[in-house]
Scaffold this motif. Structure first.
Motif: not given
Length: 208
Positions: A116-130
């Protein structure tokens, strides 16, 4: 005199007439030159001033056009300097989105704390990039529900749907992005087929 003229013949008379005409033209030219020489110095200065003023106005207009063109080019250079970099970053963002979507909702619901932490980290990375791209002028193209526009959308397939106007975007396969006034990447979409024309729908709505 008559006898002399008769002796010389018509050629002598023509020569005399030509000489008289030339003398008259020379006298007229001399009079014109004298008239020009007698022009009022004030009028000459006024004419010169008008000519200089006309040249100055043309030069000022040219300089103003150059300034505006330079300002526009500088603005465009600032706005679109990151175009190539932003386009490459969109590919990275796409890969992050694909990684997120590979996990079905059931798997995410049953995931342990580490996953779950890994998935949330990937989603945060995507949001930060956008968000970073947006700060540099890159914006997402709002496509779904809009009328198909070949300038911003790329049709991938048609979806039979009589409930929405024909050529309406009903599905977005890949998000599109624009930078400034330019399309960075068109949105890949599916469009409706079989519904009423958008113009007819607009007319019905106006009548209602």
């Amino acid at each position: 005199m008559t006898e002399e003229t008769n002796k010389n013949g018509p050629d002598a008379a023509a020569h005399e007439a030509h000489a008289t005409e030339a003398a008259e033209q020379q006298a007229a030219g001399a009079d014109e030159g004298a008239t020009e020489a007698q022009l009022d110095p004030v009028e000459a200065l006024q004419a010169e001033n008008a000519d200089l003023r006309d040249r100055f106005l043309r030069l000022a207009a040219e300089m103003d056009n150059l300034r505006r063109r330079t300002d526009r080019e500088i603005k465009d250079a600032k706005s679109y300097a990151v175009t190539s970099f932003a386009r490459d970053m969109l590919s990275v963002s796409d890969n992050l989105r694909r990684a997120i979507e590979t996990l079905p909702e059931e798997a995410r619901a049953a995931a342990d704390a580490t996953l779950t932490a890994l998935i949330e980290g990937v989603e945060m990375t995507e949001r930060g990039m956008l968000a970073t791209l947006e700060r540099h002028g890159v914006r997402k193209i709002d496509a779904e529900g809009q009328k198909f526009d070949p300038n911003f959308h790329q049709a991938m397939f048609e979806v039979p749907n009589p409930n929405v106007p024909n050529n309406t975007v009903v599905q977005v396969v890949q998000a599109g992005y624009a930078i400034g006034e330019r399309v960075l990447r068109p949105a890949m979409v599916g469009v409706a087929k079989g519904g009423p024309k958008a113009d007819a729908v607009a007319e019905d709505a106006a009548k209602a």
